[in-house]
Write an enzyme that holds these catalytic residues in place. Structure first.
Site, PDB file in Angstrom:
ATOM      1  CG  ASP A   7      -1.660   1.171   1.497  1.00  0.00           C
ATOM      2  OD1 ASP A   7      -2.401   1.554   0.591  1.00  0.00           O
ATOM      3  OD2 ASP A   7      -1.533   1.777   2.589  1.00  0.00           O
ATOM      4  CG  ASP A   9      -1.976   7.678   2.900  1.00  0.00           C
ATOM      5  OD1 ASP A   9      -1.102   8.113   3.674  1.00  0.00           O
ATOM      6  OD2 ASP A   9      -3.189   7.919   3.059  1.00  0.00           O
ATOM      7  N   GLY A  44      -7.283   4.361   2.991  1.00  0.00           N
ATOM      8  CA  GLY A  44      -7.428   3.324   1.965  1.00  0.00           C
ATOM      9  C   GLY A  44      -8.706   3.413   1.147  1.00  0.00           C
ATOM     10  NE  ARG A  47      -9.411  12.108  -5.785  1.00  0.00           N
ATOM     11  CZ  ARG A  47      -8.893  12.265  -7.018  1.00  0.00           C
ATOM     12  NH1 ARG A  47      -9.530  12.999  -7.903  1.00  0.00           N
ATOM     13  NH2 ARG A  47      -7.748  11.695  -7.343  1.00  0.00           N
ATOM     14  CB  SER A 115      -3.702   7.235  -4.288  1.00  0.00           C
ATOM     15  OG  SER A 115      -3.518   8.553  -4.767  1.00  0.00           O
ATOM     16  CG  ASN A 117      -3.449  12.358  -6.781  1.00  0.00           C
ATOM     17  OD1 ASN A 117      -3.400  13.011  -7.825  1.00  0.00           O
ATOM     18  ND2 ASN A 117      -4.464  12.450  -5.934  1.00  0.00           N
ATOM     19  CG  ASP A 169      -2.121   2.435   6.336  1.00  0.00           C
ATOM     20  OD1 ASP A 169      -2.316   2.070   5.150  1.00  0.00           O
ATOM     21  OD2 ASP A 169      -2.582   3.491   6.798  1.00  0.00           O
TER      22      ASP A 169
HETATM   23  P1  B16 Z   1      -6.720   9.930  -4.264  1.00  0.00           P
HETATM   24  P2  B16 Z   1      -3.630   4.147  -0.177  1.00  0.00           P
HETATM   25  C1  B16 Z   1      -5.531   6.027  -0.308  1.00  0.00           C
HETATM   26  O1  B16 Z   1      -4.173   5.635  -0.496  1.00  0.00           O
HETATM   27  C2  B16 Z   1      -5.620   6.935   0.908  1.00  0.00           C
HETATM   28  O2  B16 Z   1      -5.307   6.205   2.087  1.00  0.00           O
HETATM   29  C3  B16 Z   1      -7.041   7.459   1.023  1.00  0.00           C
HETATM   30  O3  B16 Z   1      -7.133   8.326   2.130  1.00  0.00           O
HETATM   31  C4  B16 Z   1      -7.407   8.192  -0.265  1.00  0.00           C
HETATM   32  O4  B16 Z   1      -8.748   8.667  -0.206  1.00  0.00           O
HETATM   33  C5  B16 Z   1      -7.252   7.233  -1.447  1.00  0.00           C
HETATM   34  O5  B16 Z   1      -5.916   6.760  -1.482  1.00  0.00           O
HETATM   35  C6  B16 Z   1      -7.583   7.892  -2.786  1.00  0.00           C
HETATM   36  O6  B16 Z   1      -6.630   8.880  -3.044  1.00  0.00           O
HETATM   37  O7  B16 Z   1      -7.732  10.966  -3.921  1.00  0.00           O
HETATM   38  O8  B16 Z   1      -5.306  10.467  -4.367  1.00  0.00           O
HETATM   39  O9  B16 Z   1      -7.103   9.144  -5.505  1.00  0.00           O
HETATM   40  O10 B16 Z   1      -3.559   4.032   1.313  1.00  0.00           O
HETATM   41  O11 B16 Z   1      -4.561   3.127  -0.826  1.00  0.00           O
HETATM   42  O12 B16 Z   1      -2.259   4.162  -0.825  1.00  0.00           O
HETATM   43 MG    MG Z   2      -2.890   3.101   3.262  1.00  0.00          MG
END
Ligand code: B16
Ligand code: MG
Length: 214
Positions: A7, A9, A44, A47, A115, A117, A169
């Site tokens: 993962d 974030d 996780g 959006r 994400s 991003n 996490d």
């Molecule tokens: P984005 P992960 C997740 O990352 C974040 O934990 C979560 O808070 C966020 O809403 C999601 O990505 C989408 O992110 O807006 O950048 O597309 O923990 O799966 O790496």
């Molecule tokens: Mg995460």
């Protein structure tokens, strides 16, 4: 076990503080109550699903799908501006060295992040070339706890799900790994989750689980 799927974030980088700041700014402008505890539920989660959780506290006129998309887009703009401040020093030496050692031990490494991003973040922290495969929010239709993001990562690695260890996490991420019939190592909040197969206290503890393959 032949591969690890990480993962992003909360495992490799800590962008949760930026997610919080960006959602907080959006919520404040809309007069919606939002705090760190609600933010914890967004780990996780995609959006648009995150926005729905925030809107549980919204008391105004009903919002159209377009209005919701505009809100998510606005949050993302704030978030991406905050991401611009990231540099390679946002990834610890422990993470870099452990990943290098895992590779030396013969493991394939993949990313499995919700994400959209993710690739931008990897560029900012100079980890774009660190993975054999990247599965992220741009190649999935269902967000964690659905296993899609991890199953795609295994597919990109050309490995069966059962040979992959997911490192997560978030509860939603551990649930996703287990739904995909994968082993799961839990760090941070997920360290104490009862569905976690391997609780780890620190990233380097992965070296105790992933013994040399060659
Ligand atoms: P984005 P992960 C997740 O990352 C974040 O934990 C979560 O808070 C966020 O809403 C999601 O990505 C989408 O992110 O807006 O950048 O597309 O923990 O799966 O790496
Ligand atoms: Mg995460």
């Amino acid at each position: 076990m032949k591969a690890l799927i990480f993962d992003l974030d909360g495992v490799i980088v800590f962008t949760d503080k930026f997610h919080y700041q960006a959602w907080k700014q959006m919520a404040d402008e809309m007069g919606i109550y939002f705090d760190e505890q609600i933010n914890n539920r967004l780990r996780g989660v995609s959006r648009m699903d995150s926005l729905e959780i925030i809107l549980e506290r919204y008391e105004g006129a009903p919002l159209s799908q377009q209005q919701k998309e505009n809100l998510a887009e606005k949050k993302n703009e704030i978030y991406r501006n905050l991401l611009q401040t990231m540099t390679p020093s946002d990834v610890s030496d422990e993470v870099r060295e452990t990943m290098k050692e895992l590779r030396m031990r013969g493991y394939k490494l993949a990313l499995g992040s919700s994400s959209k991003n993710a690739k931008f973040i990897l560029e900012k922290v100079a980890l774009s070339d660190a993975f054999d495969a990247i599965s992220d929010g741009t190649n999935i239709t269902k967000s964690k706890p659905d296993p899609e993001v991890f199953l795609k990562a295994a597919e990109y690695l050309n490995l069966p799900a059962g040979e992959c260890l997911v490192v997560e996490d978030a509860y939603a991420g551990i649930d996703a790994a287990k739904a995909g019939m994968m082993l799961a190592a839990g760090i941070g909040e997920a360290e104490n989750y009862d569905k976690t197969d391997y609780p780890i206290h620190s990233f380097g503890d992965l070296l105790k689980i992933a013994k040399p393959l060659r």
